[in-house]
Design a protein around this motif. Sequence first.
Motif, PDB file in Angstrom:
ATOM      1  N   VAL A   1      -1.619  -0.836  -4.392  1.00 30.70           N
ATOM      2  CA  VAL A   1      -1.254  -2.775  -4.569  1.00 30.70           C
ATOM      3  C   VAL A   1      -2.340  -2.750  -5.778  1.00 30.70           C
ATOM      4  CG1 VAL A   1      -1.620  -4.469  -3.962  1.00 30.70           C
ATOM      5  CG2 VAL A   1      -0.940  -3.444  -2.265  1.00 30.70           C
TER       6      VAL A   1
ATOM      7  N   TYR B   1       4.294   3.915  -3.547  1.00 29.47           N
ATOM      8  CA  TYR B   1       4.675   1.886  -3.917  1.00 29.47           C
ATOM      9  C   TYR B   1       4.042   1.334  -3.823  1.00 29.47           C
ATOM     10  CZ  TYR B   1       7.692   4.740   0.163  1.00 29.47           C
ATOM     11  OH  TYR B   1       8.441   5.175   0.613  1.00 29.47           O
TER      12      TYR B   1
ATOM     13  N   TYR C   1       2.388  -1.691  -5.730  1.00 30.57           N
ATOM     14  CA  TYR C   1       2.770  -3.905  -5.427  1.00 30.57           C
ATOM     15  C   TYR C   1       1.845  -4.495  -6.730  1.00 30.57           C
ATOM     16  CZ  TYR C   1       5.973  -2.224  -1.971  1.00 30.57           C
ATOM     17  OH  TYR C   1       6.775  -1.818  -1.273  1.00 30.57           O
TER      18      TYR C   1
ATOM     19  N   ASP D   1       4.045  -9.249  -7.044  1.00 33.14           N
ATOM     20  CA  ASP D   1       5.443  -8.661  -5.896  1.00 33.14           C
ATOM     21  C   ASP D   1       4.584  -9.216  -4.745  1.00 33.14           C
ATOM     22  OD1 ASP D   1       6.716  -7.517  -7.817  1.00 33.14           O
ATOM     23  OD2 ASP D   1       4.978  -5.252  -7.902  1.00 33.14           O
TER      24      ASP D   1
END
Length: 422
Positions: free
Chosen positions: A275, A294, A296, A300
């Motif tokens: 993140v 993943y 973000y 998001d």
Amino acid sequence: MSFIALGINHKTASVDVRERVAFTPEQTVEALQQLCRLTPTREAAILSTCNRSELYLHQDQVQPDAVLAWLADYHRLNLDDLRACAYVHTDAEAVRHMMRVASGLDSMVLGEPQILGQMKSAYAVAREAGSVGPLLGRLFQATFSTAKTVRTDTAIGESPVSVAFAAVSLARQIFAKLDRSQALLIGAGETITLVARHLHEQGVKRIVVANRTLERASLLAEQFGAHAILLADIPQELPNCDIVISSTASQLPILGKGAVEQALKVRKHKPMFMVDIAVPRDIEPQVAELDDVYLYTVDDLHEVITENLKSRHDAALAAEELVASGADDFMLRLRELAAVDVLKAYRQRAERQRDEELQRAMRLLASGVPAEEALAQLARGLTNKLLHAPSVQLKKFSAEGRIEALAMAEELFALNGGSDTP
């Protein structure tokens, strides 16, 4: 006197634009001084966070176009592009906007508490720069007072909802058991502190804090039994980390695609959750192209945040009422302050005229004029002087056909049937 709140935020501009308009801590003092020097601005403060960049100003007359032009020039942006995503609030609306921001009512995470501290820091920096005077200073104090009332009298801040909490909630969705995960936190500011607290509460196996200075990283790490490293040590630590959350004030990316790609090879492509809360971004956007990552950004997190906001809706309605009341009270006090200045000037002139007539009466008495005649002369002279300026203005209003001004004068002097007693 006019107040202006001008800027962009997460609702009006993408993260790409926000990171281009952001002010670093090192820039702010010089920017404030330049803003006051190059635009018709008497007082100014700058609030710059990952979700907003706002200017709070006091001008003699509202001139936002000059400020927008300065802002575009300062950040080398196209003025039309900036104007398309900027908002401008003036006077009472500017006051209300500042109070809503400080109370967390305009944040991506409704009611988040960090923004109040960030606004207090913005005020402190503006004082350091010498760009805050009595009017904007009063507005900041009223804003802080209203935000405190909102926190005290509503439940808007009770649920643990924040960008930090949303990031950890998202990590919990990807990793079923956080107590088996290792986390790398980049930065040592308020947001990362909250992230560390949430991860610690979730029982994360190991937390590493990376920062530009080892001292700050160590101070944060000690609170949660974490390990502190320098930014330069990240490549060696990265392969061990399942979770990476970053929030710094760096102007350049801290994590590039190559470093993450190398870490994935060492991890044998075990998934990594990342993140990037920073604006400008700490993690290169190209990292999202890698398999098993993943990534973000703050934008998001919106869906996660929305789900956690439902419990705060009723509290927000009550908070809005407190903000409206706080803004009304401040504007009332400001108008009263303006009246005090006028009354003070009028009283000073009246007292000067009184003293002049009193001295004349004393001279008449000293020359042998009877007391009754001297007192009568005092009364006539003082009456004529006190009425002279209003009489001249009323005749002017009448000649110009300004009936509304005459009606206001009638009300001002209580000539519409009111009592003569004070």
